[in-house]
Scaffold this motif. Structure first.
Motif, mmCIF file in Angstrom:
data_model
loop_
_atom_site.group_PDB
_atom_site.id
_atom_site.type_symbol
_atom_site.label_atom_id
_atom_site.label_comp_id
_atom_site.label_asym_id
_atom_site.label_seq_id
_atom_site.Cartn_x
_atom_site.Cartn_y
_atom_site.Cartn_z
ATOM 1 N N THR A 55 0.835 -1.206 0.000
ATOM 2 C CA THR A 55 0.000 0.000 0.000
ATOM 3 C C THR A 55 0.867 1.252 0.000
ATOM 4 N N LEU A 56 0.586 2.170 -0.918
ATOM 5 C CA LEU A 56 1.288 3.448 -0.956
ATOM 6 C C LEU A 56 0.782 4.322 0.188
ATOM 7 N N ALA A 57 1.680 4.699 1.101
ATOM 8 C CA ALA A 57 1.303 5.502 2.263
ATOM 9 C C ALA A 57 1.566 6.988 2.051
ATOM 10 N N ALA A 58 2.589 7.328 1.279
ATOM 11 C CA ALA A 58 2.908 8.744 1.045
ATOM 12 C C ALA A 58 3.839 8.871 -0.148
ATOM 13 N N GLU A 59 3.796 10.067 -0.748
ATOM 14 C CA GLU A 59 4.685 10.406 -1.859
ATOM 15 C C GLU A 59 5.340 11.739 -1.534
ATOM 16 N N ILE A 60 6.649 11.768 -1.608
ATOM 17 C CA ILE A 60 7.396 12.994 -1.350
ATOM 18 C C ILE A 60 8.119 13.379 -2.642
ATOM 19 N N THR A 61 7.973 14.619 -3.042
ATOM 20 C CA THR A 61 8.684 15.130 -4.204
ATOM 21 C C THR A 61 9.571 16.279 -3.750
ATOM 22 N N CYS A 62 10.847 16.203 -4.087
ATOM 23 C CA CYS A 62 11.813 17.210 -3.651
ATOM 24 C C CYS A 62 12.538 17.812 -4.847
ATOM 25 N N THR A 63 12.873 19.074 -4.703
ATOM 26 C CA THR A 63 13.761 19.742 -5.642
ATOM 27 C C THR A 63 15.089 19.917 -4.928
ATOM 28 N N LEU A 64 16.163 19.516 -5.593
ATOM 29 C CA LEU A 64 17.497 19.613 -5.016
ATOM 30 C C LEU A 64 18.440 20.301 -5.994
ATOM 31 N N GLY A 65 19.552 20.725 -5.462
ATOM 32 C CA GLY A 65 20.639 21.241 -6.261
ATOM 33 C C GLY A 65 21.926 20.646 -5.745
ATOM 34 N N LEU A 66 22.982 20.870 -6.453
ATOM 35 C CA LEU A 66 24.305 20.433 -6.025
ATOM 36 C C LEU A 66 25.111 21.691 -5.737
ATOM 37 N N MET A 67 25.494 21.854 -4.475
ATOM 38 C CA MET A 67 26.150 23.088 -4.044
ATOM 39 C C MET A 67 27.663 22.961 -4.061
ATOM 40 N N ASP A 68 28.299 23.988 -4.596
ATOM 41 C CA ASP A 68 29.743 24.145 -4.489
ATOM 42 C C ASP A 68 29.979 24.697 -3.083
ATOM 43 N N LEU A 69 30.589 23.908 -2.217
ATOM 44 C CA LEU A 69 30.729 24.283 -0.813
ATOM 45 C C LEU A 69 31.716 25.412 -0.578
ATOM 46 N N ARG A 70 32.567 25.677 -1.523
ATOM 47 C CA ARG A 70 33.490 26.819 -1.394
ATOM 48 C C ARG A 70 32.786 28.121 -1.753
ATOM 49 N N ARG A 71 32.089 28.108 -2.876
ATOM 50 C CA ARG A 71 31.413 29.314 -3.356
ATOM 51 C C ARG A 71 30.035 29.512 -2.733
ATOM 52 N N ARG A 72 29.464 28.434 -2.149
ATOM 53 C CA ARG A 72 28.124 28.456 -1.565
ATOM 54 C C ARG A 72 27.077 28.795 -2.623
ATOM 55 N N LYS A 73 27.283 28.260 -3.805
ATOM 56 C CA LYS A 73 26.390 28.467 -4.947
ATOM 57 C C LYS A 73 26.075 27.120 -5.582
#
Length: 141
Positions: free
Chosen positions: A101-119
């Protein structure tokens, strides 16, 4: 040729994760999604991203509740990524009970961050592939 089994992680619901109605607290669903996303990335070799000063970052999350989840139940949380163009990509988590049984669906938007530039970086899929991340762990294509 056999079809690849989709990524999923098994989680047993603990009593302290319940709300006053006796079912899984809404915020815990999001935590379960995060567990699946983290486990999928780890299994795919995502540790190599740190060497390149990159890390995935959650930008948006949306959940649809289908059926309640109660204490002691086990849920299977899947994780599938979809890439397009631009700086973001999407991951979905489907939470299923042991009977399917499907109990929940989660949809996420993500990015990949450059940890030095914080962008956010352009072409997150390309960066993941160049880091040696096995995208087949959590992509359908």
């Amino acid at each position: 040729m056999t079809q690849r089994e989709p990524f999923r992680v098994e989680i047993k619901v603990r009593h302290y994760e319940l709300d006053t109605l006796g079912h899984l607290n809404h915020a815990v669903y999001h935590s379960y999604g995060e567990v699946a996303r983290t486990e999928a990335l780890d299994q795919a070799g995502g540790a190599a991203l740190r060497e390149q000063h990159l890390a995935p970052v959650l930008l948006e999350s949306h959940i649809v509740f289908r059926r309640e989840i109660r204490a002691g139940e086990t849920v299977y949380v899947g994780c599938v990524a979809k890439f397009g163009t631009g700086k973001t990509f999407h991951m979905t988590n489907d939470l299923h009970k042991t009977d399917g049984t499907l109990a929940a669906e989660i949809t996420c938007t993500l990015g990949l961050m450059d940890l030095r530039r914080r962008k956010l970086v352009d072409d997150p899929r390309g960066h993941l592939e160049r880091a040696g991340v096995d995208l087949s762990v959590f992509t359908a294509d």
